[in-house]
Scaffold this motif. Structure first.
Motif, PDB file in Angstrom:
ATOM      1  N   THR A  33      74.925  43.463  62.485  1.00  0.00           N
ATOM      2  CA  THR A  33      75.887  42.597  62.293  1.00  0.00           C
ATOM      3  C   THR A  33      76.193  42.987  64.162  1.00  0.00           C
ATOM      4  OG1 THR A  33      77.500  43.945  61.553  1.00  0.00           O
ATOM      5  CG2 THR A  33      76.324  42.269  60.369  1.00  0.00           C
ATOM      6  N   VAL A  34      76.193  41.931  64.906  1.00  0.00           N
ATOM      7  CA  VAL A  34      77.206  42.026  66.370  1.00  0.00           C
ATOM      8  C   VAL A  34      78.298  40.514  65.899  1.00  0.00           C
ATOM      9  CG1 VAL A  34      76.599  40.820  68.344  1.00  0.00           C
ATOM     10  CG2 VAL A  34      74.979  42.371  66.975  1.00  0.00           C
ATOM     11  N   LYS A  35      79.629  41.698  66.810  1.00  0.00           N
ATOM     12  CA  LYS A  35      80.521  40.609  66.197  1.00  0.00           C
ATOM     13  C   LYS A  35      81.096  39.911  68.861  1.00  0.00           C
ATOM     14  CE  LYS A  35      82.963  42.815  62.878  1.00  0.00           C
ATOM     15  NZ  LYS A  35      82.358  43.818  62.321  1.00  0.00           N
ATOM     16  N   GLU A  36      81.317  38.357  68.066  1.00  0.00           N
ATOM     17  CA  GLU A  36      81.362  38.036  68.988  1.00  0.00           C
ATOM     18  C   GLU A  36      82.471  37.658  69.683  1.00  0.00           C
ATOM     19  OE1 GLU A  36      80.071  33.306  70.631  1.00  0.00           O
ATOM     20  OE2 GLU A  36      78.518  35.365  71.240  1.00  0.00           O
ATOM     21  N   LYS A  90      97.134  29.776  71.542  1.00  0.00           N
ATOM     22  CA  LYS A  90      95.892  30.299  71.692  1.00  0.00           C
ATOM     23  C   LYS A  90      94.742  30.508  69.861  1.00  0.00           C
ATOM     24  CE  LYS A  90      97.164  34.045  75.412  1.00  0.00           C
ATOM     25  NZ  LYS A  90      96.515  35.034  75.328  1.00  0.00           N
ATOM     26  N   THR A  91      93.650  30.432  70.238  1.00  0.00           N
ATOM     27  CA  THR A  91      92.639  30.472  68.868  1.00  0.00           C
ATOM     28  C   THR A  91      91.621  30.798  69.104  1.00  0.00           C
ATOM     29  OG1 THR A  91      91.262  28.579  69.897  1.00  0.00           O
ATOM     30  CG2 THR A  91      93.033  27.866  67.979  1.00  0.00           C
ATOM     31  N   ASN A  92      91.180  31.660  67.846  1.00  0.00           N
ATOM     32  CA  ASN A  92      90.934  32.445  68.016  1.00  0.00           C
ATOM     33  C   ASN A  92      89.025  32.523  67.904  1.00  0.00           C
ATOM     34  OD1 ASN A  92      91.968  35.090  68.893  1.00  0.00           O
ATOM     35  ND2 ASN A  92      92.644  35.746  66.834  1.00  0.00           N
ATOM     36  N   LEU A  93      87.989  32.844  67.787  1.00  0.00           N
ATOM     37  CA  LEU A  93      86.982  32.197  67.653  1.00  0.00           C
ATOM     38  C   LEU A  93      85.522  32.667  67.723  1.00  0.00           C
ATOM     39  CD1 LEU A  93      86.205  29.786  70.716  1.00  0.00           C
ATOM     40  CD2 LEU A  93      87.039  29.089  68.476  1.00  0.00           C
ATOM     41  N   ASN A  94      86.452  34.144  66.122  1.00  0.00           N
ATOM     42  CA  ASN A  94      85.193  34.719  66.309  1.00  0.00           C
ATOM     43  C   ASN A  94      83.992  34.737  65.873  1.00  0.00           C
ATOM     44  OD1 ASN A  94      87.145  36.338  67.794  1.00  0.00           O
ATOM     45  ND2 ASN A  94      88.205  37.228  65.654  1.00  0.00           N
ATOM     46  N   ILE A  95      83.210  34.742  66.123  1.00  0.00           N
ATOM     47  CA  ILE A  95      81.392  34.829  65.119  1.00  0.00           C
ATOM     48  C   ILE A  95      80.749  35.943  65.225  1.00  0.00           C
ATOM     49  CG2 ILE A  95      79.383  33.431  65.385  1.00  0.00           C
ATOM     50  CD1 ILE A  95      80.758  31.694  67.015  1.00  0.00           C
ATOM     51  N   ASN A 154      90.693  33.982  62.856  1.00  0.00           N
ATOM     52  CA  ASN A 154      90.934  35.131  63.143  1.00  0.00           C
ATOM     53  C   ASN A 154      90.226  36.504  62.258  1.00  0.00           C
ATOM     54  OD1 ASN A 154      92.865  33.641  64.698  1.00  0.00           O
ATOM     55  ND2 ASN A 154      94.028  33.138  62.537  1.00  0.00           N
ATOM     56  N   GLU A 155      89.168  36.118  61.187  1.00  0.00           N
ATOM     57  CA  GLU A 155      88.920  37.488  60.343  1.00  0.00           C
ATOM     58  C   GLU A 155      88.368  38.317  61.691  1.00  0.00           C
ATOM     59  OE1 GLU A 155      90.359  38.454  57.352  1.00  0.00           O
ATOM     60  OE2 GLU A 155      91.257  36.379  57.628  1.00  0.00           O
ATOM     61  N   LEU A 156      88.411  39.940  61.605  1.00  0.00           N
ATOM     62  CA  LEU A 156      87.043  40.371  62.556  1.00  0.00           C
ATOM     63  C   LEU A 156      86.232  41.190  61.298  1.00  0.00           C
ATOM     64  CD1 LEU A 156      89.771  43.382  63.448  1.00  0.00           C
ATOM     65  CD2 LEU A 156      88.757  40.935  64.717  1.00  0.00           C
ATOM     66  N   SER A 157      85.628  40.723  59.936  1.00  0.00           N
ATOM     67  CA  SER A 157      84.864  40.475  60.189  1.00  0.00           C
ATOM     68  C   SER A 157      84.052  39.465  58.794  1.00  0.00           C
ATOM     69  CB  SER A 157      84.881  42.168  58.799  1.00  0.00           C
ATOM     70  OG  SER A 157      85.704  41.861  57.945  1.00  0.00           O
ATOM     71  N   SER A 158      83.229  39.512  58.226  1.00  0.00           N
ATOM     72  CA  SER A 158      82.267  38.526  57.198  1.00  0.00           C
ATOM     73  C   SER A 158      81.915  39.171  56.285  1.00  0.00           C
ATOM     74  CB  SER A 158      81.699  37.638  58.660  1.00  0.00           C
ATOM     75  OG  SER A 158      80.926  37.643  56.603  1.00  0.00           O
ATOM     76  N   GLN A 159      82.799  38.904  55.029  1.00  0.00           N
ATOM     77  CA  GLN A 159      82.634  38.805  53.838  1.00  0.00           C
ATOM     78  C   GLN A 159      81.008  39.019  53.142  1.00  0.00           C
ATOM     79  OE1 GLN A 159      85.978  38.788  50.967  1.00  0.00           O
ATOM     80  NE2 GLN A 159      87.289  40.044  51.677  1.00  0.00           N
ATOM     81  N   TYR A 160      80.440  37.743  53.548  1.00  0.00           N
ATOM     82  CA  TYR A 160      79.277  36.550  53.268  1.00  0.00           C
ATOM     83  C   TYR A 160      78.621  37.736  54.000  1.00  0.00           C
ATOM     84  CZ  TYR A 160      75.920  33.903  53.342  1.00  0.00           C
ATOM     85  OH  TYR A 160      74.250  33.098  52.641  1.00  0.00           O
TER      86      TYR A 160
END
Length: 162
Positions: A47-50, A60-65, A87-93
């Motif tokens: 996985t790669v987090k952007e 401010k809004t977070n656009l974490n992908i 706002n989450e730093l990881s994706s459970q899915y």
């Protein structure tokens, strides 16, 4: 006929639901006709987090992908799926999907024909391991059928009572 479809707000809404749903169904049928199936062996899953922030009038809004990449033995393409995690730093899915794809397994992957010709990173439309579907980016046709039924009911009501 056109006068009836645009007679009042109720008939316009019903017409929009029916016509819009039919267009979406036809587009998805066209899209399914232009998918390529390849069977490949998984070499690497990661996985790669952007992370990006944006400013709007509300603050401010977070656009974490989070991207899940699958590299295969045919190093022509890197296959990926993504999820906007906010706002989450990881994706459970995506973590669940990554755990279901063991390295060295044979996978069946459906990707867009045009995208696979023009790009190295290709989005996965459907992924199967054996007979188990892991990823499926298809439209839920139940909602489209319900939308058509509701639209037809609205058209019937607008004809009967207005």
């Amino acid at each position: 006929m056109l006068r009836f479809l645009l007679k009042n707000k109720l008939s316009v809404l019903g017409s929009f639901l029916v016509i819009g749903s039919i267009i979406i169904i036809l587009y998805n049928y066209y899209k399914l006709q232009h998918l390529n199936l390849t069977i490949q062996t998984v070499q690497k899953v990661y996985t790669v987090k952007e992370k990006a922030e944006s400013e709007s009038k509300y603050g401010k809004t977070n656009l974490n992908i989070t991207y899940l990449y699958i590299e295969t033995s045919s190093n022509n393409h890197k296959l990926y799926i993504y999820e906007n995690t906010g706002n989450e730093l990881s994706s459970q899915y995506l973590e669940k999907v990554a755990s279901e794809i063991p390295v060295g397994s044979k996978i069946s992957v459906w990707v867009d024909e045009e995208e696979s010709k023009n790009y190295r990173d290709v989005e996965i439309q459907k992924l199967k391991i054996d007979d188990h579907t892991v990823i499926s980016n298809s439209v839920n046709y139940l909602y489209l059928i319900l939308s058509i039924i509701i639209g037809l009911l609205l058209l019937l009501i607008s004809k009967k009572y207005v």
